[in-house]
Scaffold this active site. Structure first.
Site, PDB file in Angstrom:
ATOM      1  N   GLN A  97       0.848  -1.195   0.000  1.00 37.66           N
ATOM      2  CA  GLN A  97       0.000   0.000   0.000  1.00 37.66           C
ATOM      3  C   GLN A  97       0.883   1.244   0.000  1.00 37.66           C
ATOM      4  OE1 GLN A  97      -3.373  -0.688   3.107  1.00 37.66           O
ATOM      5  NE2 GLN A  97      -1.724  -2.063   3.621  1.00 37.66           N
ATOM      6  N   ASP A 100       6.127   4.829  -1.532  1.00 37.94           N
ATOM      7  CA  ASP A 100       7.478   5.388  -1.387  1.00 37.94           C
ATOM      8  C   ASP A 100       8.540   4.703  -2.247  1.00 37.94           C
ATOM      9  OD1 ASP A 100       8.047   2.949  -0.008  1.00 37.94           O
ATOM     10  OD2 ASP A 100       7.554   3.853   1.933  1.00 37.94           O
ATOM     11  N   HIS A 115      -1.526   1.277  -4.361  1.00 35.55           N
ATOM     12  CA  HIS A 115      -1.977   2.665  -4.145  1.00 35.55           C
ATOM     13  C   HIS A 115      -1.173   3.666  -4.961  1.00 35.55           C
ATOM     14  CE1 HIS A 115      -4.033   1.663   0.001  1.00 35.55           C
ATOM     15  NE2 HIS A 115      -4.738   1.271  -1.041  1.00 35.55           N
ATOM     16  N   CYS A 123      -1.556  12.977 -16.620  1.00 39.67           N
ATOM     17  CA  CYS A 123      -2.369  14.127 -17.041  1.00 39.67           C
ATOM     18  C   CYS A 123      -3.852  13.820 -16.841  1.00 39.67           C
ATOM     19  CB  CYS A 123      -2.083  14.419 -18.510  1.00 39.67           C
ATOM     20  SG  CYS A 123      -3.171  15.693 -19.169  1.00 39.67           S
ATOM     21  N   CYS A 147      -0.621  18.509 -23.652  1.00 40.42           N
ATOM     22  CA  CYS A 147      -1.898  19.221 -23.832  1.00 40.42           C
ATOM     23  C   CYS A 147      -2.070  20.364 -22.839  1.00 40.42           C
ATOM     24  CB  CYS A 147      -3.067  18.240 -23.731  1.00 40.42           C
ATOM     25  SG  CYS A 147      -3.351  17.642 -22.065  1.00 40.42           S
ATOM     26  N   ASN A 208       3.659  -6.876  13.160  1.00 35.38           N
ATOM     27  CA  ASN A 208       3.160  -5.505  13.340  1.00 35.38           C
ATOM     28  C   ASN A 208       3.507  -4.975  14.726  1.00 35.38           C
ATOM     29  OD1 ASN A 208       1.372  -4.163  11.234  1.00 35.38           O
ATOM     30  ND2 ASN A 208       0.481  -3.357  13.117  1.00 35.38           N
TER      31      ASN A 208
END
Ligand code: OAD
Length: 242
Positions: A97, A100, A115, A123, A147, A208
Site C-alpha cells: 500500500q 514510497d 496505491h 495528465c 496538452c 506488526n
C-alpha cells in the site's frame, strides 16, 4: 521469536505491506502519533474532491513527500523481503500500500504498488504518464507537456479504485501463505486480503508493532518492529527445507 509455520519453495507466498515497514526508514505512518495527516485532513489531501477544490495544496503535500524520498533508504525489513523473494522466485508476490518505492529500491521485483507511486504522475485530460523527476515541480500545479492540462500525482485516493485488483484476487486464491506487515488493517480493500486468503486456505502470519484491526484472522502473530523481526523470521523460513 520463533515461527512454527513452514514455508517451502513450492508454496505460493503473498505478502502485504503498509506504512509500518517504512517507519524504520524514517517515513511517518498514517495513523500513529504525528502521522502524515497531522496538518491536513484526509479529505483535503487524499480525495479527488480535495484535489479539485485546492490542487495547489494537494500538490504541495505530495511534492513534500516526493522530496523526502531523497533522504530515505530501505531498512532491514525491506531487505528481508528481497531475500524471501530470491528464495521463492515466481512463488512470491509482494502487494504494497506504500507509495514510497522503497521495496523496489531494496530490490524486490514481483510487486504490485496498489496505491500508486510518488514517483509517477499523469495528465488529468490526456492520461499521459510522466515520471515525477521529468516534470516541472516549480509550477504550483505541474502541467502536461502535450496538452497543457493539469497533472496529478499517480496516487490512489480515497474513493478511487486501487490498482491490480484482478491480479491480486487471483493471487489470493492460490496463496498458501499470506503475510501482513506494518499495516493497521483499517483501509479497504487491502484490509480484507488477509481474510480472503485465509478463507481460501492460506496460512496467515502477521508482523506488526500494534495489534491490527484484522488481528482475528492472523494465525501466527509477531508483535514488534518489522526491521528487527523480519530478518530473523525470513532466515527461519528459508532454512526450514529438509
Ligand atoms: P497505518 O499508519 O494505518 O498503519 C501502520 C501500522 O504499522 C500500524 O498498525 C503500526 O502499529 C504499524 N507499525 C508502525 N511502526 C512499525 C514497525 N516499525 N514495524 C512494524 N509495524 C509498524 O498505515 P497503513 O495501514 O499502511 O492509503 O495505511 C493504509 C492506507 O491508509 C495507506 O496506504 C494510505 C492510508 O490512508 C492511501 O493513501 C490511499
Amino acid at each position: 521469536m520463533n515461527t512454527k509455520i513452514k514455508i517451502c519453495k513450492n508454496d505460493f507466498v503473498v505478502v502485504l505491506t503498509g506504512a509500518g515497514i517504512s517507519a524504520e526508514s524514517g517515513i511517518k505512518t498514517f495513523r500513529d502519533n504525528n502521522g502524515l495527516w497531522e496538518d491536513h485532513s484526509v479529505e483535503e489531501v487524499a480525495t479527488p474532491e480535495g484535489f479539485f477544490k485546492n490542487p495547489a495544496l494537494v500538490w504541495r503535500f505530495y511534492k513534500q513527500r516526493y522530496y523526502q524520498l531523497a533522504d530515505v533508504i530501505p531498512n532491514s525489513g525491506h531487505f528481508a523481503l528481497v531475500k524471501l523473494e530470491e528464495y521463492l522466485a515466481d512463488n512470491f508476490l509482494l502487494i504494497t500500500q506504500n507509495v514510497d518505492g522503497l521495496h523496489r529500491q531494496a530490490g524486490n521485483k514481483r510487486i504490485y504498488e496498489m496505491h500508486g507511486s510518488l514517483e509517477e504522475t499523469y495528465c488529468l485530460k490526456c492520461k499521459t504518464h510522466y515520471p515525477t523527476n521529468t516534470i516541472n515541480l516549480a509550477q504550483d500545479i505541474p502541467k502536461c507537456k502535450k496538452c497543457n492540462a493539469s497533472l496529478r500525482p499517480d496516487i490512489v485516493w480515497f474513493g478511487e479504485m486501487p490498482y491490480f485488483l484482478p491480479e491480486i484476487d487471483l493471487a489470493l486464491r492460490k496463496a498458501t501463505h499470506f503475510i501482513t506487515i506494518g499495516t493497521s488493517g483499517v483501509v479497504y480493500p487491502a484490509a480484507q486480503f488477509l481474510m480472503l486468503a485465509k478463507m481460501n486456505g492460506a496460512k496467515t502470519i502477521g508482523v506488526n508493532f500494534n495489534s491490527p484491526d484484522n488481528r482475528n484472522f492472523i494465525e501466527e502473530f509477531h508483535q514488534g518492529k518489522s526491521g528487527e523481526l523480519l530478518p530473523k523470521l525470513v532466515e527461519q523460513w528459508i532454512s526450514q527445507e529438509v
